[in-house]
Design an enzyme around this catalytic site. Structure first.
Site, PDB file in Angstrom:
ATOM      1  N   ASP A  73       0.937  -1.181  -0.320  1.00  0.00           N
ATOM      2  CA  ASP A  73       0.025  -0.104  -0.202  1.00  0.00           C
ATOM      3  C   ASP A  73       0.966   1.415  -0.068  1.00  0.00           C
ATOM      4  OD1 ASP A  73      -0.974   0.584   3.781  1.00  0.00           O
ATOM      5  OD2 ASP A  73       0.853  -0.532   2.732  1.00  0.00           O
TER       6      ASP A  73
ATOM      7  N   ASP B  21       6.781   1.226   1.969  1.00  0.00           N
ATOM      8  CA  ASP B  21       6.459   0.064   0.805  1.00  0.00           C
ATOM      9  C   ASP B  21       7.146   0.640  -0.369  1.00  0.00           C
ATOM     10  OD1 ASP B  21       3.892   0.936   2.466  1.00  0.00           O
ATOM     11  OD2 ASP B  21       3.279  -1.200   1.780  1.00  0.00           O
TER      12      ASP B  21
ATOM     13  N   ASN C 111      -2.606   2.743   3.659  1.00  0.00           N
ATOM     14  CA  ASN C 111      -1.924   4.159   3.663  1.00  0.00           C
ATOM     15  C   ASN C 111      -2.607   5.066   2.945  1.00  0.00           C
ATOM     16  OD1 ASN C 111       0.486   3.677   5.329  1.00  0.00           O
ATOM     17  ND2 ASN C 111       1.286   2.814   3.740  1.00  0.00           N
TER      18      ASN C 111
ATOM     19  N   THR D 236       2.794  -6.050   2.806  1.00  0.00           N
ATOM     20  CA  THR D 236       3.497  -4.929   3.576  1.00  0.00           C
ATOM     21  C   THR D 236       2.181  -3.745   3.697  1.00  0.00           C
ATOM     22  OG1 THR D 236       4.252  -3.687   1.556  1.00  0.00           O
ATOM     23  CG2 THR D 236       5.857  -5.259   2.600  1.00  0.00           C
TER      24      THR D 236
ATOM     25  N   PHE E 174      -0.806  -1.062  12.458  1.00  0.00           N
ATOM     26  CA  PHE E 174      -1.800  -0.428  11.397  1.00  0.00           C
ATOM     27  C   PHE E 174      -2.162  -1.603  10.376  1.00  0.00           C
ATOM     28  CE2 PHE E 174      -4.071   2.141   8.701  1.00  0.00           C
ATOM     29  CZ  PHE E 174      -4.060   1.860   7.324  1.00  0.00           C
ATOM     30  N   ASN E 175      -1.412  -2.227   9.965  1.00  0.00           N
ATOM     31  CA  ASN E 175      -1.760  -3.169   8.881  1.00  0.00           C
ATOM     32  C   ASN E 175      -2.670  -4.385   9.515  1.00  0.00           C
ATOM     33  OD1 ASN E 175      -0.209  -1.987   7.063  1.00  0.00           O
ATOM     34  ND2 ASN E 175       1.496  -3.626   7.344  1.00  0.00           N
TER      35      ASN E 175
ATOM     36  N   HIS F 280       9.533  -0.049   8.453  1.00  0.00           N
ATOM     37  CA  HIS F 280       8.807  -1.197   8.447  1.00  0.00           C
ATOM     38  C   HIS F 280       8.778  -2.307   7.532  1.00  0.00           C
ATOM     39  CE1 HIS F 280       6.807   1.099  11.964  1.00  0.00           C
ATOM     40  NE2 HIS F 280       6.608   2.047  11.208  1.00  0.00           N
ATOM     41  N   ASP F 281       8.475  -1.822   6.362  1.00  0.00           N
ATOM     42  CA  ASP F 281       8.309  -2.689   5.227  1.00  0.00           C
ATOM     43  C   ASP F 281       9.612  -3.134   4.763  1.00  0.00           C
ATOM     44  OD1 ASP F 281       5.360  -0.828   3.890  1.00  0.00           O
ATOM     45  OD2 ASP F 281       5.392  -2.314   5.566  1.00  0.00           O
TER      46      ASP F 281
HETATM   47  O1  RIB Z   1       2.653  -0.015  10.882  1.00  0.00           O
HETATM   48  C1  RIB Z   1       3.438   0.062   9.802  1.00  0.00           C
HETATM   49  C2  RIB Z   1       2.646  -0.430   8.554  1.00  0.00           C
HETATM   50  O2  RIB Z   1       1.585   0.479   8.305  1.00  0.00           O
HETATM   51  C3  RIB Z   1       3.440  -0.174   7.191  1.00  0.00           C
HETATM   52  O3  RIB Z   1       3.321  -1.227   6.329  1.00  0.00           O
HETATM   53  C4  RIB Z   1       3.259   1.127   6.737  1.00  0.00           C
HETATM   54  O4  RIB Z   1       3.743   1.204   5.276  1.00  0.00           O
HETATM   55  C5  RIB Z   1       1.804   1.316   7.117  1.00  0.00           C
HETATM   56  O5  RIB Z   1       1.207   0.629   6.003  1.00  0.00           O
HETATM   57 CA    CA Z   2       2.479  -0.701   4.088  1.00  0.00          CA
END
Ligand code: RIB
Ligand code: CA
Length: 308
Positions: A10, A15, A39, A124, A166-167, A239-240
């Site tokens: 996303d 990403d 996102n 991701t 979040f994901n 993160h990703d």
């Molecule tokens: O919490 C982090 C995730 O949420 C990552 O994948 C970032 O791109 C958002 O999508």
């Molecule tokens: Ca992401």
């Protein structure tokens, strides 16, 4: 031998960097990219995937557009990337190529069925496409070598506390399908991704990669870090890119098996990923969780992929 992967994303600044790393790594065969809302709305994440892939010269990698909302809840957009999903950078030109005619869920099934060997899925973003894939095309599971996803938070440590990541929070029902899918799955959660922060030392190293790509990545991270600094008081967490890097070099992280359940009913904790580390619920382990990361070696890999 290169590792065949499909990146479900996303984009989203982090990403986008994972896309860059996947395409530039000689050890990865990027079979395809699928987009999902998260996102930013699906139109924005798909636009960003197209223009990032064109910018890095990956026009030959098919991109399929995915779900525009979570399986069972309204879409709650992320807040880390701006309305376009890729704010803070000189606007990369829009791509003039089309996405695949198939929806991402069907494209995933087609790519998996046609693959000569099992493929590693690297989600991701929210897991909507992957959850729907398992509902609609369960026959493809044997063609998935493993899932290495960015998602979840398991050790509630005091230096930062958040009940959800979040994901998973964005589509808990899809995440629940994935963790119980039976497909070997590693969850790269905030416990380790919040240890790979872009701050001044990392900016210094990135500034030395003085190439058009390096400068765009620097722009992305300048926006991303500023927003993180404002909301979380820390640098920009990659993160990703860490989830992708863990496919490239599994030794970058340590993992442990656990039974993970996704809270679907909590009023304030829905989307929480709850690991039964001591087996109290007597349920079989269903995933592996990343428990530590070698941040220095991760950044060394990132710089190498951006520089070479
Ligand atoms: O919490 C982090 C995730 O949420 C990552 O994948 C970032 O791109 C958002 O999508
Ligand atoms: Ca992401």
């Amino acid at each position: 031998m290169s590792i065949p992967i499909i990146l479900d994303c996303d984009p989203g600044h982090d990403d986008a960097i994972a896309l860059v790393m996947a395409h530039r790594s000689p050890d990865i065969d990027l079979v395809g990219v699928t987009t999902v809302c998260g996102n930013a709305p699906i139109e924005a994440t798909t636009r960003n995937a197209l223009r990032v892939m064109d910018f890095i010269g990956a026009e030959e990698v098919p991109i399929a557009r995915g779900c525009y909302r979570p399986l069972a809840r309204p879409l709650r957009l992320g807040t880390a990337d701006g309305p376009s999903g890729l704010d803070g950078t000189p606007d990369l030109p829009d791509s003039d190529r089309a996405v695949e005619p198939q929806h991402a869920v069907d494209a995933l099934a087609t790519w998996l069925r046609e693959a000569p060997e099992p493929i590693t899925l690297v989600p991701t973003g929210p897991l909507t496409n992957i959850g729907l894939l398992f509902l609609k095309h369960p026959d493809v599971k044997p063609k998935i070598k493993e899932i290495v996803l960015m998602g979840g938070v398991f050790y509630r440590r005091s230096e930062y506390f958040t009940p959800t990541e979040f994901n998973i929070f964005c589509d808990p029902e899809a995440a629940a399908i994935v963790v119980d899918s039976g497909v070997p799955t590693t969850m790269v959660g905030l416990d380790v991704t919040m240890q790979v922060l872009v701050e001044e030392p990392q900016f210094e190293a990135l500034r030395e990669i003085d190439t058009p790509l390096g400068r765009v990545v620097l722009d992305w991270l300048a926006f991303y870090e500023k927003l993180h600094r404002g909301t979380m008081g820390v640098g920009g967490a990659l993160h990703d890119p860490l989830a992708l890097a863990a496919v490239l070099d599994p030794s970058l992280i340590e993992t442990r098996p656990a039974h993970v359940a996704v809270d679907l009913r909590g009023t304030v904790t829905f989307g929480a990923t709850v690991a039964d580390f001591w087996g109290e619920r007597e349920l079989p382990d269903n995933v592996r969780i990343a428990t530590s990361v070698d941040a220095d070696r991760f950044f060394a890999l990132l710089y190498k992929l951006l520089r070479d």
